[in-house]
Design a protein around this motif. Structure first.
Motif, PDB file in Angstrom:
ATOM      1  N   GLU A 107       0.811  -1.206   0.000  1.00  0.00           N
ATOM      2  CA  GLU A 107       0.000   0.000   0.000  1.00  0.00           C
ATOM      3  C   GLU A 107       0.849   1.263   0.000  1.00  0.00           C
ATOM      4  O   GLU A 107       0.387   2.324  -0.366  1.00  0.00           O
ATOM      5  CB  GLU A 107      -0.925   0.026   1.218  1.00  0.00           C
ATOM      6  CG  GLU A 107      -2.051  -0.973   1.146  1.00  0.00           C
ATOM      7  CD  GLU A 107      -2.858  -0.976   2.427  1.00  0.00           C
ATOM      8  OE1 GLU A 107      -2.273  -0.756   3.504  1.00  0.00           O
ATOM      9  OE2 GLU A 107      -4.068  -1.206   2.345  1.00  0.00           O
ATOM     10  N   GLN A 108       2.102   1.170   0.466  1.00  0.00           N
ATOM     11  CA  GLN A 108       2.943   2.353   0.542  1.00  0.00           C
ATOM     12  C   GLN A 108       3.403   2.803  -0.827  1.00  0.00           C
ATOM     13  O   GLN A 108       3.776   3.946  -1.013  1.00  0.00           O
ATOM     14  CB  GLN A 108       4.135   2.098   1.462  1.00  0.00           C
ATOM     15  CG  GLN A 108       3.689   2.018   2.907  1.00  0.00           C
ATOM     16  CD  GLN A 108       4.786   1.608   3.834  1.00  0.00           C
ATOM     17  OE1 GLN A 108       5.934   1.444   3.441  1.00  0.00           O
ATOM     18  NE2 GLN A 108       4.441   1.433   5.083  1.00  0.00           N
ATOM     19  N   GLY A 109       3.376   1.924  -1.777  1.00  0.00           N
ATOM     20  CA  GLY A 109       3.637   2.321  -3.141  1.00  0.00           C
ATOM     21  C   GLY A 109       5.085   2.269  -3.563  1.00  0.00           C
ATOM     22  O   GLY A 109       5.990   1.984  -2.791  1.00  0.00           O
ATOM     23  N   ASP A 110       5.252   2.590  -4.804  1.00  0.00           N
ATOM     24  CA  ASP A 110       6.533   2.586  -5.481  1.00  0.00           C
ATOM     25  C   ASP A 110       7.172   3.957  -5.294  1.00  0.00           C
ATOM     26  O   ASP A 110       6.651   4.954  -5.779  1.00  0.00           O
ATOM     27  CB  ASP A 110       6.232   2.280  -6.961  1.00  0.00           C
ATOM     28  CG  ASP A 110       7.358   2.630  -7.887  1.00  0.00           C
ATOM     29  OD1 ASP A 110       8.501   2.690  -7.428  1.00  0.00           O
ATOM     30  OD2 ASP A 110       7.084   2.827  -9.076  1.00  0.00           O
ATOM     31  N   LEU A 111       8.245   4.026  -4.558  1.00  0.00           N
ATOM     32  CA  LEU A 111       8.876   5.305  -4.245  1.00  0.00           C
ATOM     33  C   LEU A 111       9.785   5.817  -5.363  1.00  0.00           C
ATOM     34  O   LEU A 111      10.508   6.782  -5.162  1.00  0.00           O
ATOM     35  CB  LEU A 111       9.670   5.192  -2.942  1.00  0.00           C
ATOM     36  CG  LEU A 111       8.846   4.894  -1.698  1.00  0.00           C
ATOM     37  CD1 LEU A 111       9.751   4.737  -0.486  1.00  0.00           C
ATOM     38  CD2 LEU A 111       7.815   5.980  -1.457  1.00  0.00           C
ATOM     39  N   HIS A 112       9.735   5.183  -6.541  1.00  0.00           N
ATOM     40  CA  HIS A 112      10.586   5.645  -7.634  1.00  0.00           C
ATOM     41  C   HIS A 112      10.123   6.965  -8.228  1.00  0.00           C
ATOM     42  O   HIS A 112      10.907   7.686  -8.833  1.00  0.00           O
ATOM     43  CB  HIS A 112      10.682   4.579  -8.736  1.00  0.00           C
ATOM     44  CG  HIS A 112      11.485   3.408  -8.317  1.00  0.00           C
ATOM     45  ND1 HIS A 112      10.909   2.196  -8.000  1.00  0.00           N
ATOM     46  CD2 HIS A 112      12.817   3.252  -8.123  1.00  0.00           C
ATOM     47  CE1 HIS A 112      11.865   1.352  -7.644  1.00  0.00           C
ATOM     48  NE2 HIS A 112      13.020   1.970  -7.710  1.00  0.00           N
ATOM     49  N   CYS A 113       8.853   7.283  -8.088  1.00  0.00           N
ATOM     50  CA  CYS A 113       8.346   8.564  -8.575  1.00  0.00           C
ATOM     51  C   CYS A 113       7.369   9.121  -7.558  1.00  0.00           C
ATOM     52  O   CYS A 113       6.477   8.417  -7.093  1.00  0.00           O
ATOM     53  CB  CYS A 113       7.659   8.400  -9.930  1.00  0.00           C
ATOM     54  SG  CYS A 113       7.079   9.985 -10.589  1.00  0.00           S
ATOM     55  N   MET A 114       7.558  10.390  -7.206  1.00  0.00           N
ATOM     56  CA  MET A 114       6.665  11.068  -6.276  1.00  0.00           C
ATOM     57  C   MET A 114       6.370  12.463  -6.787  1.00  0.00           C
ATOM     58  O   MET A 114       7.273  13.149  -7.284  1.00  0.00           O
ATOM     59  CB  MET A 114       7.317  11.149  -4.896  1.00  0.00           C
ATOM     60  CG  MET A 114       7.462   9.806  -4.228  1.00  0.00           C
ATOM     61  SD  MET A 114       8.523   9.877  -2.798  1.00  0.00           S
ATOM     62  CE  MET A 114      10.114   9.973  -3.583  1.00  0.00           C
ATOM     63  N   LEU A 115       5.126  12.856  -6.656  1.00  0.00           N
ATOM     64  CA  LEU A 115       4.714  14.203  -7.028  1.00  0.00           C
ATOM     65  C   LEU A 115       4.220  14.914  -5.778  1.00  0.00           C
ATOM     66  O   LEU A 115       3.409  14.379  -5.023  1.00  0.00           O
ATOM     67  CB  LEU A 115       3.581  14.176  -8.055  1.00  0.00           C
ATOM     68  CG  LEU A 115       3.871  13.493  -9.386  1.00  0.00           C
ATOM     69  CD1 LEU A 115       2.619  13.514 -10.255  1.00  0.00           C
ATOM     70  CD2 LEU A 115       5.037  14.151 -10.100  1.00  0.00           C
ATOM     71  N   VAL A 116       4.715  16.128  -5.575  1.00  0.00           N
ATOM     72  CA  VAL A 116       4.208  16.967  -4.498  1.00  0.00           C
ATOM     73  C   VAL A 116       3.148  17.859  -5.113  1.00  0.00           C
ATOM     74  O   VAL A 116       3.401  18.541  -6.111  1.00  0.00           O
ATOM     75  CB  VAL A 116       5.332  17.816  -3.862  1.00  0.00           C
ATOM     76  CG1 VAL A 116       4.767  18.749  -2.798  1.00  0.00           C
ATOM     77  CG2 VAL A 116       6.419  16.920  -3.280  1.00  0.00           C
ATOM     78  N   THR A 117       1.958  17.809  -4.533  1.00  0.00           N
ATOM     79  CA  THR A 117       0.860  18.649  -4.998  1.00  0.00           C
ATOM     80  C   THR A 117       0.456  19.582  -3.882  1.00  0.00           C
ATOM     81  O   THR A 117       0.638  19.272  -2.712  1.00  0.00           O
ATOM     82  CB  THR A 117      -0.364  17.801  -5.409  1.00  0.00           C
ATOM     83  OG1 THR A 117      -0.775  17.024  -4.295  1.00  0.00           O
ATOM     84  CG2 THR A 117      -0.048  16.900  -6.575  1.00  0.00           C
ATOM     85  N   ASN A 118      -0.069  20.701  -4.251  1.00  0.00           N
ATOM     86  CA  ASN A 118      -0.597  21.696  -3.332  1.00  0.00           C
ATOM     87  C   ASN A 118       0.000  23.044  -3.699  1.00  0.00           C
ATOM     88  O   ASN A 118       0.838  23.572  -2.983  1.00  0.00           O
ATOM     89  CB  ASN A 118      -0.302  21.362  -1.870  1.00  0.00           C
ATOM     90  CG  ASN A 118      -1.100  22.243  -0.931  1.00  0.00           C
ATOM     91  OD1 ASN A 118      -1.919  23.036  -1.377  1.00  0.00           O
ATOM     92  ND2 ASN A 118      -0.861  22.120   0.356  1.00  0.00           N
ATOM     93  N   PRO A 119      -0.422  23.595  -4.797  1.00  0.00           N
ATOM     94  CA  PRO A 119       0.150  24.853  -5.247  1.00  0.00           C
ATOM     95  C   PRO A 119      -0.047  26.004  -4.275  1.00  0.00           C
ATOM     96  O   PRO A 119       0.675  26.977  -4.305  1.00  0.00           O
ATOM     97  CB  PRO A 119      -0.561  25.130  -6.571  1.00  0.00           C
ATOM     98  CG  PRO A 119      -1.647  24.145  -6.690  1.00  0.00           C
ATOM     99  CD  PRO A 119      -1.436  23.074  -5.675  1.00  0.00           C
ATOM    100  N   GLN A 120      -1.006  25.887  -3.374  1.00  0.00           N
ATOM    101  CA  GLN A 120      -1.209  26.963  -2.399  1.00  0.00           C
ATOM    102  C   GLN A 120      -0.217  26.887  -1.234  1.00  0.00           C
ATOM    103  O   GLN A 120      -0.096  27.825  -0.462  1.00  0.00           O
ATOM    104  CB  GLN A 120      -2.638  26.930  -1.829  1.00  0.00           C
ATOM    105  CG  GLN A 120      -3.699  27.419  -2.794  1.00  0.00           C
ATOM    106  CD  GLN A 120      -4.056  26.376  -3.841  1.00  0.00           C
ATOM    107  OE1 GLN A 120      -4.035  25.185  -3.570  1.00  0.00           O
ATOM    108  NE2 GLN A 120      -4.352  26.812  -5.046  1.00  0.00           N
ATOM    109  N   ALA A 121       0.455  25.781  -1.119  1.00  0.00           N
ATOM    110  CA  ALA A 121       1.372  25.604   0.007  1.00  0.00           C
ATOM    111  C   ALA A 121       2.533  26.587  -0.093  1.00  0.00           C
ATOM    112  O   ALA A 121       3.250  26.615  -1.072  1.00  0.00           O
ATOM    113  CB  ALA A 121       1.916  24.185   0.032  1.00  0.00           C
ATOM    114  N   ASP A 122       2.671  27.382   0.931  1.00  0.00           N
ATOM    115  CA  ASP A 122       3.799  28.313   0.973  1.00  0.00           C
ATOM    116  C   ASP A 122       4.838  27.726   1.920  1.00  0.00           C
ATOM    117  O   ASP A 122       5.254  28.354   2.875  1.00  0.00           O
ATOM    118  CB  ASP A 122       3.328  29.698   1.441  1.00  0.00           C
ATOM    119  CG  ASP A 122       4.410  30.746   1.286  1.00  0.00           C
ATOM    120  OD1 ASP A 122       5.317  30.550   0.450  1.00  0.00           O
ATOM    121  OD2 ASP A 122       4.373  31.758   2.008  1.00  0.00           O
TER     122      ASP A 122
END
Length: 151
Positions: A107-122
């Motif tokens: 369930e933790q997934g494949d750590l070979h690719c990760m995307l950070v989302t949240n364009p509002q995050a400062d």
């Protein structure tokens, strides 16, 4: 005056620590997409939500993985997304699996690719990693690389 080699090493180390903190924070805030296929789906459906792409591999021998990386890099570069290649998959497992210990390995997934989302995050660490990417591109390193150290 700091020799150029030490300056570059310090810059990479600082960016690596910033990336680690950013990934852990993004995971806690449910702003981290993990896995090559999951990332490709998100980039296809909502690329504007992505602020950083992290490609992680410790060796370049996996041809299929390198083909996926090439395609993801191309898409990210065309879309103007910051992208980092990282070695230290074991360190990523330490960081991200410790945060979410309730999930099993699958369930933790494949750590070979990760995307950070949240364009509002400062998030200050996002800015620090973004600056590292921009500075690296100015030095003609189009896909910046970092080495995460095990602890």
């Amino acid at each position: 005056m700091i020799p150029e080699e030490n300056f570059e090493e310090n810059r990479m180390q600082s960016a690596g620590l910033a990336l680690e903190e950013l990934l852990v924070t993004a995971q806690k805030q449910d702003c981290l997409t993990v896995g090559i296929y999951e990332s490709a789906k998100l980039l296809n459906t909502d690329p504007d939500s992505v602020v950083l792409c992290v490609l992680a591999a410790d060796n370049a021998d996996d041809v299929a993985l390198q083909i996926h990386f090439t395609l993801l890099q191309s898409f990210c570069c065309d879309s103007g997304l910051n992208i980092l290649r990282v070695s230290g998959v074991q360190r990523l497992q330490q960081l991200l699996c410790a945060v979410d210990a309730n999930r099993n390995q699958e369930e933790q997934g494949d750590l070979h690719c990760m995307l950070v989302t949240n364009p509002q995050a400062d998030h200050c660490r996002l800015q620090e990693v973004g600056t590292y990417c921009q500075e690296s591109r100015r030095l003609d390193q189009w896909v910046p690389e970092l080495v995460l150290q095990e602890r």
